[in-house]
Motif scaffolding. Structure first.
Motif, mmCIF file in Angstrom:
data_model
loop_
_atom_site.group_PDB
_atom_site.id
_atom_site.type_symbol
_atom_site.label_atom_id
_atom_site.label_comp_id
_atom_site.label_asym_id
_atom_site.label_seq_id
_atom_site.Cartn_x
_atom_site.Cartn_y
_atom_site.Cartn_z
ATOM 1 N N LEU A 1 11.335 8.243 -4.241
ATOM 2 C CA LEU A 1 11.209 7.513 -2.982
ATOM 3 C C LEU A 1 10.087 6.488 -3.043
ATOM 4 C CD1 LEU A 1 13.180 9.806 -2.023
ATOM 5 C CD2 LEU A 1 12.259 9.319 0.219
ATOM 6 N N ALA A 2 8.980 6.828 -3.689
ATOM 7 C CA ALA A 2 7.902 5.848 -3.847
ATOM 8 C C ALA A 2 8.416 4.627 -4.601
ATOM 9 C CB ALA A 2 6.716 6.476 -4.574
ATOM 10 N N ASP A 3 9.188 4.855 -5.663
ATOM 11 C CA ASP A 3 9.750 3.752 -6.429
ATOM 12 C C ASP A 3 10.727 2.932 -5.590
ATOM 13 O OD1 ASP A 3 10.206 2.338 -9.010
ATOM 14 O OD2 ASP A 3 12.225 3.145 -8.753
ATOM 15 N N ALA A 4 11.610 3.598 -4.864
ATOM 16 C CA ALA A 4 12.638 2.902 -4.089
ATOM 17 C C ALA A 4 12.048 2.085 -2.933
ATOM 18 C CB ALA A 4 13.659 3.903 -3.542
ATOM 19 N N PHE A 5 10.922 2.546 -2.396
ATOM 20 C CA PHE A 5 10.330 1.871 -1.244
ATOM 21 C C PHE A 5 9.064 1.086 -1.592
ATOM 22 C CE2 PHE A 5 13.057 4.997 0.738
ATOM 23 C CZ PHE A 5 13.584 4.310 1.826
ATOM 24 N N GLY A 6 8.673 1.085 -2.873
ATOM 25 C CA GLY A 6 7.525 0.308 -3.301
ATOM 26 C C GLY A 6 6.191 0.822 -2.779
ATOM 27 N N THR A 7 6.036 2.152 -2.752
ATOM 28 C CA THR A 7 4.786 2.742 -2.287
ATOM 29 C C THR A 7 4.173 3.584 -3.404
ATOM 30 O OG1 THR A 7 5.833 4.765 -1.437
ATOM 31 C CG2 THR A 7 5.668 2.898 0.088
ATOM 32 N N GLU A 8 2.911 3.940 -3.237
ATOM 33 C CA GLU A 8 2.263 4.845 -4.190
ATOM 34 C C GLU A 8 2.763 6.267 -3.924
ATOM 35 O OE1 GLU A 8 -2.147 6.238 -5.800
ATOM 36 O OE2 GLU A 8 -2.013 4.704 -4.247
ATOM 37 N N GLN A 9 2.819 7.061 -4.954
ATOM 38 C CA GLN A 9 3.238 8.451 -4.800
ATOM 39 C C GLN A 9 2.182 9.252 -4.047
ATOM 40 O OE1 GLN A 9 4.549 10.375 -8.427
ATOM 41 N NE2 GLN A 9 5.445 8.469 -9.175
ATOM 42 N N VAL A 10 2.628 10.186 -3.252
ATOM 43 C CA VAL A 10 1.742 11.116 -2.550
ATOM 44 C C VAL A 10 0.943 11.918 -3.572
ATOM 45 C CG1 VAL A 10 1.701 13.129 -1.002
ATOM 46 C CG2 VAL A 10 3.265 11.222 -0.539
ATOM 47 N N TRP A 11 1.550 12.225 -4.708
ATOM 48 C CA TRP A 11 0.932 13.015 -5.785
ATOM 49 C C TRP A 11 -0.433 12.449 -6.169
ATOM 50 C CZ3 TRP A 11 1.320 17.598 -7.808
ATOM 51 C CH2 TRP A 11 0.940 17.870 -9.119
ATOM 52 N N THR A 12 -0.508 11.132 -6.309
ATOM 53 C CA THR A 12 -1.769 10.504 -6.694
ATOM 54 C C THR A 12 -2.541 10.010 -5.476
ATOM 55 O OG1 THR A 12 -0.510 8.476 -7.147
ATOM 56 C CG2 THR A 12 -1.065 9.873 -9.026
#
Length: 171
Positions: A56-67
């Motif tokens: 989802l981060a990739d699809a929406f251009g956001t940083e991952q919650v993980w990091t």
């Protein structure tokens, strides 16, 4: 029901299944592998949450919650931050250990981010190409359905393992 509502419901069902598989289990039971190469509940939930977060981060251009949320540091796993569990060896699977509170905390943070992202999706957005590495290229709609299907499968596997672990503990 509109597209955003449908997606929110589907991702909510993944989260409900995750909570059902994890809630109340001590870390040692979350780490049980029902045979030497099987996936544990901890690994299954970590993996399905990592995939949801990553995709989802990739699809929406956001940083991952993980990091962005410091979850990689809290888990302290011996993997690169970009690891999602895909294609891991049995030994790597065995290294994923975490208490229920940590697994669910990360999962809930990803669920909340997901709800915010899919809450903006309309019908026209589903045809947007999000990954050109495949033939045919992957659209947002296909990616979201794939993540939901993967999440439900792994949450169901975790629920099954929980049943086996609880029956064995009751003997």
């Amino acid at each position: 029901m509109n597209t955003a509502d449908l997606l929110a419901d589907a991702f909510g069902r993944v989260s409900e299944a995750v909570h059902g598989a994890v809630d109340g289990l001590p870390e040692d039971r979350l780490a049980v592998r029902i045979d030497p190469d099987a996936n544990s509940i901890a690994w299954l939930v970590w993996h399905l949450t990592r995939v949801q977060d990553d995709h989802l981060a990739d699809a929406f251009g956001t940083e991952q919650v993980w990091t962005a949320g410091g979850w990689a540091d809290r888990f302290g796993l011996p993997f690169p931050d970009g690891e999602t569990g895909y294609g891991q060896t049995s030994a790597q699977v065995g290294r994923v250990r975490a208490p229920a509170e940590l697994l669910l905390g990360y999962h809930d943070a990803v669920r909340d981010r997901t709800a915010g992202l899919v809450g903006t999706v309309g019908d026209a957005d589903l045809d947007r190409v999000v990954d050109t590495a495949w033939d045919p290229p992957v659209t947002l709609g296909v990616r979201l359905v794939s993540v939901i299907a993967d999440g439900l499968q792994h949450a169901g596997q975790a629920a099954y393992v929980r049943g086996v672990v609880e029956r064995a503990a009751a003997r």
